[in-house]
Design an enzyme around this catalytic site. Sequence first.
Site, mmCIF file in Angstrom:
data_model
loop_
_atom_site.group_PDB
_atom_site.id
_atom_site.type_symbol
_atom_site.label_atom_id
_atom_site.label_comp_id
_atom_site.label_asym_id
_atom_site.label_seq_id
_atom_site.Cartn_x
_atom_site.Cartn_y
_atom_site.Cartn_z
ATOM 1 N N THR A 12 -5.032 1.375 -27.718
ATOM 2 C CA THR A 12 -4.243 2.033 -26.661
ATOM 3 C C THR A 12 -3.194 1.116 -26.048
ATOM 4 O O THR A 12 -2.081 1.563 -25.747
ATOM 5 C CB THR A 12 -5.204 2.533 -25.558
ATOM 6 O OG1 THR A 12 -6.025 3.537 -26.131
ATOM 7 C CG2 THR A 12 -4.463 3.100 -24.373
ATOM 8 N N ASP A 57 -5.874 2.517 -34.727
ATOM 9 C CA ASP A 57 -6.781 2.986 -33.689
ATOM 10 C C ASP A 57 -8.115 2.351 -34.058
ATOM 11 O O ASP A 57 -8.494 2.370 -35.237
ATOM 12 C CB ASP A 57 -6.867 4.519 -33.749
ATOM 13 C CG ASP A 57 -7.719 5.088 -32.630
ATOM 14 O OD1 ASP A 57 -7.187 5.883 -31.848
ATOM 15 O OD2 ASP A 57 -8.924 4.756 -32.555
ATOM 16 N N SER A 58 -8.840 1.798 -33.114
ATOM 17 C CA SER A 58 -9.999 0.976 -33.495
ATOM 18 C C SER A 58 -11.122 1.809 -34.107
ATOM 19 O O SER A 58 -12.065 1.253 -34.669
ATOM 20 C CB SER A 58 -10.502 0.149 -32.322
ATOM 21 O OG SER A 58 -11.223 0.931 -31.415
ATOM 22 N N THR A 89 -10.333 0.010 -27.521
ATOM 23 C CA THR A 89 -11.604 -0.148 -26.792
ATOM 24 C C THR A 89 -12.783 0.484 -27.531
ATOM 25 O O THR A 89 -13.916 0.056 -27.347
ATOM 26 C CB THR A 89 -11.513 0.487 -25.388
ATOM 27 O OG1 THR A 89 -11.148 1.856 -25.522
ATOM 28 C CG2 THR A 89 -10.514 -0.240 -24.519
ATOM 29 N N ASP A 90 -12.506 1.499 -28.362
ATOM 30 C CA ASP A 90 -13.624 2.273 -28.924
ATOM 31 C C ASP A 90 -14.609 1.406 -29.713
ATOM 32 O O ASP A 90 -15.813 1.607 -29.613
ATOM 33 C CB ASP A 90 -13.094 3.406 -29.825
ATOM 34 C CG ASP A 90 -12.459 4.514 -28.999
ATOM 35 O OD1 ASP A 90 -12.721 4.574 -27.782
ATOM 36 O OD2 ASP A 90 -11.694 5.315 -29.568
ATOM 37 N N GLN A 271 -32.570 3.034 -26.745
ATOM 38 C CA GLN A 271 -31.464 3.878 -26.252
ATOM 39 C C GLN A 271 -31.107 3.508 -24.821
ATOM 40 O O GLN A 271 -30.064 3.912 -24.322
ATOM 41 C CB GLN A 271 -31.889 5.348 -26.293
ATOM 42 C CG GLN A 271 -32.036 5.866 -27.689
ATOM 43 C CD GLN A 271 -32.580 7.290 -27.734
ATOM 44 O OE1 GLN A 271 -32.502 8.034 -26.768
ATOM 45 N NE2 GLN A 271 -33.116 7.666 -28.875
ATOM 46 N N CYS A 272 -32.006 2.797 -24.127
ATOM 47 C CA CYS A 272 -31.696 2.380 -22.741
ATOM 48 C C CYS A 272 -30.762 1.180 -22.822
ATOM 49 O O CYS A 272 -31.092 0.185 -23.475
ATOM 50 C CB CYS A 272 -32.945 1.936 -22.010
ATOM 51 S SG CYS A 272 -34.163 3.221 -21.866
HETATM 52 N N1 ASP Z 1 -8.856 5.171 -29.525
HETATM 53 C C1 ASP Z 1 -8.394 3.939 -28.931
HETATM 54 C C2 ASP Z 1 -8.844 2.796 -29.818
HETATM 55 O O1 ASP Z 1 -9.983 2.428 -29.781
HETATM 56 C C3 ASP Z 1 -8.932 3.819 -27.559
HETATM 57 C C4 ASP Z 1 -8.479 2.595 -26.798
HETATM 58 O O2 ASP Z 1 -7.872 1.676 -27.285
HETATM 59 O O3 ASP Z 1 -8.801 2.535 -25.600
HETATM 60 O O4 ASP Z 1 -8.055 2.286 -30.570
#
Ligand code: ASP
Length: 335
Positions: A12, A57-58, A89-90, A271-272
């Site tokens: 992003t 995109d990650s 971020t993903d 899962q916690c």
């Molecule tokens: N879909 C984006 C990614 O992971 C989301 C982000 O960067 O926040 O590349």
Amino acid sequence: MKKILIIYTGGTIGMVRTPDGYAPKSGYFRSALDAIPSLHSPDMPEWELYEKEPLLDSANMTVTEWNQIAKLIAESYDMYDGFVVLHGTDTMAYTASALSFIFENLGKPIVLTGSQIPLCEVRSDGRDNLITSILIAADEYVHEVCLYFGGHLLRGNRAMKYSADGLIAFHSPNYPLLAEAGIAIRYNSDALWPKPEGPLRIRLLESFPIGVIKVFPGIQFPLFEQIMTEKLRGIVIETFGAGNIPGNGSALLPIIRRASENGTVLVVCSQCPQGTVYLGTYETSSGLTRAGAVSGYDMTTEAAVAKLYYLFSCGYDNETIKKMMERNLRGEMRD
Ligand code: ASP
């Protein structure tokens, strides 16, 4: 003057608006950085930008891209004092975990960051994330792969994406913050990985067939038998609480036993987000160890996946891999 290499991989932070939604655009990011005056302030370390090709995109990151980032850092290791990896971020926590295993005896900071709002938007969180990450990469406190986001510096292989839209998007529920950036950047020296003694070592990863299963009430385990073949080298089972599986394990345990006999390494995570797996605390977990599974203790699923890739890539036999999955290698789990 300290010198930092910024590696832009996509995500992003450098995306632009397109008719199909935000997407990375080759060549745009350099001009976006040129438009941020603080990045050129005399108070900033010297930095250079490397833009990876293609920008991703990650969600599309794989072992191949992890290796490409690692190779780039290894090849330029002596020329820079620290590295900032700009990433979506993903899957940032997966890449951070993978890099933490790829590098042994890391003596310089590798800081992953990105943003929830692109730099092209007025409210972008990318400016602070980038500037503070560069400053952290130029400090001499960090000797590990870490993740900076929303004022918090986290150990990379302890981090998980926690929020899909908040600006403090990452948490590290089982490990304290490495630093907090307020008016000053306050490092938590007790939490930081010590400066290594030996030379830097790098082990690139291979893409092995591994899997993740999350158990849920009513899960029909026999359906999973079809994927638990001898082709599957490792699997992370995300159980309830401290390692519990439904139905006293009666349906799952024979499948796990068979998979283990077939040579699959089975790792139990929770899962916690907070706390640790203790196999044997409840009747619903005690059979897992007997069936051949090992405990991931307080490891994140992200770290467990990366650690499986790493240990298989090292070429160890299954018994060694099982032992090492339960041992702390890079600060990814409790000692
Ligand atoms: N879909 C984006 C990614 O992971 C989301 C982000 O960067 O926040 O590349």
